[in-house]
Design an enzyme around this catalytic site. Structure first.
Site, PDB file in Angstrom:
ATOM      1  N   ASP A   1      12.536 -27.276  -2.331  1.00 11.82           N
ATOM      2  CA  ASP A   1      11.486 -27.007  -3.322  1.00 11.82           C
ATOM      3  C   ASP A   1      11.954 -27.177  -4.754  1.00 11.82           C
ATOM      4  OD1 ASP A   1      10.501 -24.644  -1.000  1.00 11.82           O
ATOM      5  OD2 ASP A   1       9.201 -26.265  -1.686  1.00 11.82           O
TER       6      ASP A   1
ATOM      7  N   HIS B   1      18.602 -20.694   1.281  1.00  8.88           N
ATOM      8  CA  HIS B   1      17.937 -21.122   2.522  1.00  8.88           C
ATOM      9  C   HIS B   1      18.496 -20.293   3.672  1.00  8.88           C
ATOM     10  CE1 HIS B   1      16.363 -23.778   5.662  1.00  8.88           C
ATOM     11  NE2 HIS B   1      15.548 -24.216   4.725  1.00  8.88           N
TER      12      HIS B   1
HETATM   13  C1  SDX Z   1      11.418 -23.455   2.286  1.00  6.90           C
HETATM   14  O1  SDX Z   1      12.978 -22.252   6.783  1.00  6.90           O
HETATM   15  C2  SDX Z   1      12.811 -23.430   6.286  1.00  6.90           C
HETATM   16  O2  SDX Z   1      13.245 -24.421   6.817  1.00  6.90           O
HETATM   17  C3  SDX Z   1      11.980 -23.494   5.030  1.00  6.90           C
HETATM   18  C4  SDX Z   1      11.874 -24.837   4.352  1.00  6.90           C
HETATM   19  C5  SDX Z   1      11.103 -25.821   5.198  1.00  6.90           C
HETATM   20  O3  SDX Z   1      11.284 -27.032   5.035  1.00  6.90           O
HETATM   21  O4  SDX Z   1      10.198 -25.362   5.960  1.00  6.90           O
HETATM   22  O5  SDX Z   1      13.167 -25.363   4.111  1.00  6.90           O
HETATM   23  C6  SDX Z   1      11.119 -24.721   3.026  1.00  6.90           C
HETATM   24  O6  SDX Z   1      10.734 -22.489   2.464  1.00  6.90           O
HETATM   25  C7  SDX Z   1      12.630 -23.408   1.394  1.00  6.90           C
HETATM   26  C8  SDX Z   1      12.863 -22.009   0.768  1.00  6.90           C
HETATM   27  C9  SDX Z   1      11.936 -21.831  -0.434  1.00  6.90           C
HETATM   28  N1  SDX Z   1      12.056 -20.463  -0.960  1.00  6.90           N
HETATM   29  C10 SDX Z   1      12.642 -20.194  -2.132  1.00  6.90           C
HETATM   30  O7  SDX Z   1      13.166 -21.037  -2.852  1.00  6.90           O
HETATM   31  C11 SDX Z   1      12.559 -18.730  -2.544  1.00  6.90           C
HETATM   32  C12 SDX Z   1      13.929 -18.263  -3.060  1.00  6.90           C
HETATM   33  N2  SDX Z   1      14.858 -18.214  -1.946  1.00  6.90           N
HETATM   34  C13 SDX Z   1      15.137 -16.910  -1.351  1.00  6.90           C
HETATM   35  O8  SDX Z   1      14.066 -16.021  -1.340  1.00  6.90           O
HETATM   36  C14 SDX Z   1      15.924 -17.009  -0.051  1.00  6.90           C
HETATM   37  O9  SDX Z   1      16.972 -17.865  -0.275  1.00  6.90           O
HETATM   38  C15 SDX Z   1      15.202 -17.439   1.218  1.00  6.90           C
HETATM   39  C16 SDX Z   1      13.958 -16.665   1.451  1.00  6.90           C
HETATM   40  C17 SDX Z   1      14.881 -18.894   1.175  1.00  6.90           C
HETATM   41  C18 SDX Z   1      16.171 -17.192   2.392  1.00  6.90           C
HETATM   42  O10 SDX Z   1      16.296 -15.843   2.471  1.00  6.90           O
HETATM   43  P1  SDX Z   1      17.268 -15.110   3.530  1.00  6.90           P
HETATM   44  O11 SDX Z   1      17.846 -16.065   4.501  1.00  6.90           O
HETATM   45  O12 SDX Z   1      16.515 -13.940   4.064  1.00  6.90           O
HETATM   46  O13 SDX Z   1      18.456 -14.652   2.600  1.00  6.90           O
HETATM   47  P2  SDX Z   1      18.473 -13.305   1.733  1.00  6.90           P
HETATM   48  O14 SDX Z   1      17.203 -13.162   0.950  1.00  6.90           O
HETATM   49  O15 SDX Z   1      18.851 -12.180   2.657  1.00  6.90           O
HETATM   50  O16 SDX Z   1      19.635 -13.607   0.688  1.00  6.90           O
HETATM   51  C19 SDX Z   1      21.010 -13.506   1.071  1.00  6.90           C
HETATM   52  C20 SDX Z   1      21.766 -13.241  -0.232  1.00  6.90           C
HETATM   53  C21 SDX Z   1      21.224 -12.037  -0.995  1.00  6.90           C
HETATM   54  O17 SDX Z   1      22.256 -11.581  -1.822  1.00  6.90           O
HETATM   55  P3  SDX Z   1      22.859 -10.117  -1.578  1.00  6.90           P
HETATM   56  O18 SDX Z   1      21.665  -9.160  -1.655  1.00  6.90           O
HETATM   57  O19 SDX Z   1      23.472 -10.180  -0.177  1.00  6.90           O
HETATM   58  O20 SDX Z   1      23.851  -9.933  -2.695  1.00  6.90           O
HETATM   59  O21 SDX Z   1      21.612 -14.345  -1.121  1.00  6.90           O
HETATM   60  C22 SDX Z   1      20.874 -13.934  -2.280  1.00  6.90           C
HETATM   61  C23 SDX Z   1      20.185 -12.631  -1.906  1.00  6.90           C
HETATM   62  O22 SDX Z   1      19.957 -11.841  -3.053  1.00  6.90           O
HETATM   63  N3  SDX Z   1      19.880 -14.963  -2.542  1.00  6.90           N
HETATM   64  C24 SDX Z   1      19.417 -15.254  -3.756  1.00  6.90           C
HETATM   65  C25 SDX Z   1      18.501 -16.306  -3.548  1.00  6.90           C
HETATM   66  N4  SDX Z   1      18.456 -16.609  -2.242  1.00  6.90           N
HETATM   67  C26 SDX Z   1      19.303 -15.768  -1.633  1.00  6.90           C
HETATM   68  N5  SDX Z   1      19.689 -14.718  -4.977  1.00  6.90           N
HETATM   69  C27 SDX Z   1      19.008 -15.267  -6.014  1.00  6.90           C
HETATM   70  N6  SDX Z   1      18.107 -16.276  -5.897  1.00  6.90           N
HETATM   71  C28 SDX Z   1      17.840 -16.822  -4.695  1.00  6.90           C
HETATM   72  N7  SDX Z   1      16.977 -17.801  -4.586  1.00  6.90           N
END
Ligand code: SDX
Length: 389
Positions: A326, A275
């Site tokens: 989710d 998140h």
């Molecule tokens: C919702 O914003 C809200 O409030 C949203 C929500 C709401 O109620 O409206 O809460 C609802 O949208 C929840 C999120 C649902 N999405 C997912 O589950 C998709 C998977 N999650 C990721 O794509 C990610 O965690 C995000 C998009 C939710 C957040 O992305 P950020 O803040 O841009 O973080 P990032 O992608 O830059 O990740 C930071 C690090 C990275 O690692 P490094 O490259 O630094 O080594 O964390 C890792 C990412 O690779 N990472 C994950 C991950 N989420 C972050 N690695 C594996 N799986 C994941 N799910």
């Protein structure tokens, strides 16, 4: 180049860019407060745990629209108005009946909500006196659109909404063609409460951006639906279910730990985890986890909960990343017999209350939302005729 991957902030070439607007405070709001470190979520003054234990979705709608809870007569009025507005205009029913049965439910929902504007004689007027009724009307109609499309695509007769019962009750009635039991209604009502509002998430930001141009509420909600549809946002719940079904296809003894580690090794994102704001377990997820545990046992889907817990532990150990809203909602909805491609539609029928609350807040103190971009392309190139290119 020293780029911080999380924010995209780079001292050398991009002095002022926060990738994904991470950490940027764009507005003040009374709709919700999130403490990502403590895992705290408050809707207009009330902690999500307090609302989960005491409120109904209709009370939460009123809270998000008025920044206070309703009294008895106000709550009755909300129920009456939602009931009155559940029915769909005929052109929208005709669209649902005639569109491609293989269309994505979120695409049908986006198109149908956009069509609602055509039947609203006040369309086009940006008038605060109209917004509350429009918010109620759109909130009332979204469950009907979802249920109607699922019935039509399944070759079943549509089931019209009853002139009684809650939003959760009527949605399950229209979807399944029979009145839900108290447990199913309460489960759906709690899911709607938990998904209603969440600060400046991508779809709410989209809704406010459209509002800020003084466009109409239908355009704002249609745009927000488009944003929520994405798998990095609301589309993640469907993606989580697809992950669990992938495990199920491997058989009863599927190894969710190995499965997760392999995806991480391939640099794949595990849907339902991580998140932008929460750095610990999403407080909504705890309620959904309990519901998923109970429902999966009741409906014989224990494996989904077991695999979920294995994934949870693996993500914590490997990446120190927690589930978001989710992750467990997928098992809850699937255990209720709902099709996976409807999960984000259910998120929509809840979040429309937050979107419309933010629309009214934006309109009350509006300024066009228009950030800047740092141009990094060429400038003032000489013209080359096409035959010489
Ligand atoms: C919702 O914003 C809200 O409030 C949203 C929500 C709401 O109620 O409206 O809460 C609802 O949208 C929840 C999120 C649902 N999405 C997912 O589950 C998709 C998977 N999650 C990721 O794509 C990610 O965690 C995000 C998009 C939710 C957040 O992305 P950020 O803040 O841009 O973080 P990032 O992608 O830059 O990740 C930071 C690090 C990275 O690692 P490094 O490259 O630094 O080594 O964390 C890792 C990412 O690779 N990472 C994950 C991950 N989420 C972050 N690695 C594996 N799986 C994941 N799910």
């Amino acid at each position: 180049m020293s780029t911080d991957l999380h924010t995209g902030f780079d001292e050398e070439m991009y002095p002022y860019i926060n990738k994904g607007l991470a950490g940027i405070i764009a507005f003040s709001t009374t709709k919700s407060f999130i403490d990502g470190e403590k895992g705290e979520l408050i809707y207009a003054g009330y902690n999500i745990d307090t609302l989960a234990e005491n409120a109904t979705f209709e009370e939460v709608c009123f809270l998000l629209w008025n920044d206070r809870l309703p009294n008895t007569s106000e709550l009755e009025e909300v129920h009456e108005k939602l009931k009155k507005h559940r029915a769909l205009p005929e052109p929208v029913v005709n669209y649902i009946k005639s569109t491609d049965k293989k269309a994505e439910p979120m695409s049908v929902l986006r198109s149908a909500v956009s069509m609602l504007a055509d039947s609203d004689e006040t369309k086009g007027k940006f008038d605060e006196a109209l917004f509350m009724d429009q918010a109620i009307s759109i909130t009332a109609k979204i469950p009907t659109i979802i249920a109607y499309f699922d019935r039509v695509r399944s070759g079943k007769e549509i089931v019209e909404p009853l002139n009684e019962g809650s939003t959760a009750f009527n949605f399950l009635y229209m979807l399944n063609g029979e009145k839900p039991g108290q447990h199913a209604e309460k489960t759906m009502d709690l899911c709607l409460i938990l998904h209603a509002e969440h600060g400046m998430n991508a779809s709410t930001f989209t809704a406010r951006t459209v509002c800020a141009t003084m466009s109409d509420m239908y355009s704002s909600i249609t745009a927000a639906i488009g944003a929520l549809k994405g798998p990095l946002h609301g589309g993640a719940n469907t993606a989580v279910m697809n992950t669990l079904l992938e495990l199920q296809a491997q058989g009863e003894d599927a190894d969710a730990v190995e499965f997760t580690k392999k995806k991480l090794a391939n640099k794949e994102k595990i849907m339902g985890f991580g998140h932008r704001v929460y750095k610990i377990f999403d407080p909504r997820g705890r309620h959904l986890q309990k519901m998923a545990e109970d429902l999966s046992v009741e409906t014989g889907h224990e494996n989904f909960y077991k695999w979920s817990m294995d994934m949870l532990k693996t993500m914590k150990e490997e990446k120190n990343i927690d589930p978001n809203v989710d992750f467990f909602s997928a098992t809850v909805y699937y255990s209720m017999g709902i099709q996976p491609d409807l999960f984000t539609c259910i998120f929509t029928m809840s979040r429309v209350s937050g979107w419309t609350g933010h629309f009214m807040e934006q309109a009350a103190n509006n300024r066009l939302i228009r950030p800047r971009a740092l141009y990094v392309g060429e400038k003032n190139l000489d013209w080359t005729p096409v035959e010489d290119r």
